[in-house]
Write a protein that holds these residues in place. Structure first.
Motif, PDB file in Angstrom:
ATOM      1  N   ALA A 160      -2.530 -41.435  41.723  1.00 55.70           N
ATOM      2  CA  ALA A 160      -2.530 -41.974  43.088  1.00 55.70           C
ATOM      3  C   ALA A 160      -1.119 -41.803  43.758  1.00 55.70           C
ATOM      4  O   ALA A 160      -1.164 -41.555  44.868  1.00 55.70           O
ATOM      5  CB  ALA A 160      -2.858 -43.288  43.013  1.00 55.70           C
ATOM      6  N   SER A 161       0.003 -41.795  42.922  1.00 55.63           N
ATOM      7  CA  SER A 161       1.259 -41.590  43.567  1.00 55.63           C
ATOM      8  C   SER A 161       1.572 -40.094  43.836  1.00 55.63           C
ATOM      9  O   SER A 161       2.068 -40.084  45.002  1.00 55.63           O
ATOM     10  CB  SER A 161       2.328 -41.938  42.497  1.00 55.63           C
ATOM     11  OG  SER A 161       3.577 -41.431  43.062  1.00 55.63           O
ATOM     12  N   THR A 162       1.020 -39.115  43.344  1.00 55.08           N
ATOM     13  CA  THR A 162       1.271 -37.837  43.585  1.00 55.08           C
ATOM     14  C   THR A 162       0.547 -37.721  44.785  1.00 55.08           C
ATOM     15  O   THR A 162       0.861 -36.802  46.006  1.00 55.08           O
ATOM     16  CB  THR A 162       0.460 -37.039  42.521  1.00 55.08           C
ATOM     17  OG1 THR A 162       1.505 -37.185  41.307  1.00 55.08           O
ATOM     18  CG2 THR A 162       0.625 -35.641  42.758  1.00 55.08           C
ATOM     19  N   ALA A 163      -0.905 -38.078  45.239  1.00 53.82           N
ATOM     20  CA  ALA A 163      -1.580 -37.763  46.098  1.00 53.82           C
ATOM     21  C   ALA A 163      -1.051 -38.637  47.398  1.00 53.82           C
ATOM     22  O   ALA A 163      -1.012 -37.974  48.654  1.00 53.82           O
ATOM     23  CB  ALA A 163      -2.875 -38.647  46.078  1.00 53.82           C
ATOM     24  N   ARG A 164      -0.284 -39.641  47.312  1.00 53.64           N
ATOM     25  CA  ARG A 164       0.356 -40.292  48.373  1.00 53.64           C
ATOM     26  C   ARG A 164       1.714 -39.438  48.716  1.00 53.64           C
ATOM     27  O   ARG A 164       1.992 -39.067  50.125  1.00 53.64           O
ATOM     28  CB  ARG A 164       0.954 -41.698  47.885  1.00 53.64           C
ATOM     29  CG  ARG A 164      -0.158 -42.835  47.898  1.00 53.64           C
ATOM     30  CD  ARG A 164       0.397 -44.044  47.908  1.00 53.64           C
ATOM     31  NE  ARG A 164       1.362 -44.266  46.913  1.00 53.64           N
ATOM     32  CZ  ARG A 164       0.810 -44.879  45.741  1.00 53.64           C
ATOM     33  NH1 ARG A 164      -0.558 -44.968  45.433  1.00 53.64           N
ATOM     34  NH2 ARG A 164       1.492 -44.962  44.499  1.00 53.64           N
ATOM     35  N   GLY A 165       2.382 -38.859  47.619  1.00 53.39           N
ATOM     36  CA  GLY A 165       3.501 -38.025  48.027  1.00 53.39           C
ATOM     37  C   GLY A 165       3.091 -36.738  48.721  1.00 53.39           C
ATOM     38  O   GLY A 165       3.966 -36.544  49.581  1.00 53.39           O
TER      39      GLY A 165
END
Length: 210
Positions: A160-165
């Motif tokens: 989820a963090s990677t997709a946001r980034g």
């Protein structure tokens, strides 16, 4: 005579048109990710796919990804990243990482896609997902231990963090080297998305001098 001349001109122009079509541009066919995202395949040019099992476009893209992966060079690494925008998508992300952890990704990955896109199952609960795994040869005990484990939950949060980034706004989308994001919308089609990926892989090779 005119027909022969026209045919010859067409044949001469074909390579030029192909080159023009392959002229992929930043800001038009792909976007730059700033800041760049740390990759998970050290020493390789990482290609990642952001997907969701319930996405019909991802389902039809899956065979194309499978064929493309067969052509990957040794210096390229691939990973799937399940997208999450609320609802049951977190459960589906956990299903993906559970399959990977249990070593049944090759079996379960297409089965989950089929369940949601062909069999019209929502897989909106852990119990539904467990039933699908068990029906495909995974013991209920192994599934339960993996699905709720700290490791799986950590991977889901990281995804989820990677997709946001990367500022992913739709699926399927692809990321190269943690630096570039490509979508079917920007590339023009799923097939073009893979062509842009190949272009960016070559671009990274040129930068690294490999």
């Amino acid at each position: 005579m005119f027909k022969r001349a026209a045919l010859l001109l067409t044949l001469m122009m074909a390579p030029l048109l192909a080159c023009a079509q392959e002229n992929w541009e930043e800001g038009k066919h792909y976007t730059l990710i700033e800041p760049a995202i740390r990759t998970a395949t050290p020493g390789k040019i990482e290609v990642a796919e952001f997907f969701w099992y319930g996405c019909g476009h991802c389902y039809t893209f899956e065979p194309m990804i499978g064929q493309w992966k067969k052509t990957m060079a040794d210096d390229v690494g691939f990973r799937g990243i399940p997208a999450q925008w609320g609802g049951s998508m977190e459960l589906h992300a956990k299903a993906y990482y559970t399959a990977e952890a249990l070593g049944v990704g090759e079996t379960m990955h297409p089965m989950i896609f089929q369940a949601m896109n062909v069999d019209r199952k929502r897989l909106a609960s852990e119990a539904e997902i467990a039933d699908l795994f068990v029906a495909n040869g995974v013991s209920a005990d192994d599934f339960n231990k993996a699905f709720s484990s700290f490791g799986i939950n950590s991977q889901v949060r990281q995804a989820a963090s990677t997709a946001r980034g990367a500022k992913v706004s739709g699926t399927p989308s692809m990321m190269v080297a943690g630096k570039y994001l490509i979508s079917a919308r920007t590339a023009g089609s799923n097939a073009n998305m893979l062509k842009v990926v190949d272009y960016l892989v070559e671009k990274e090779r040129a930068v690294s001098g490999s």
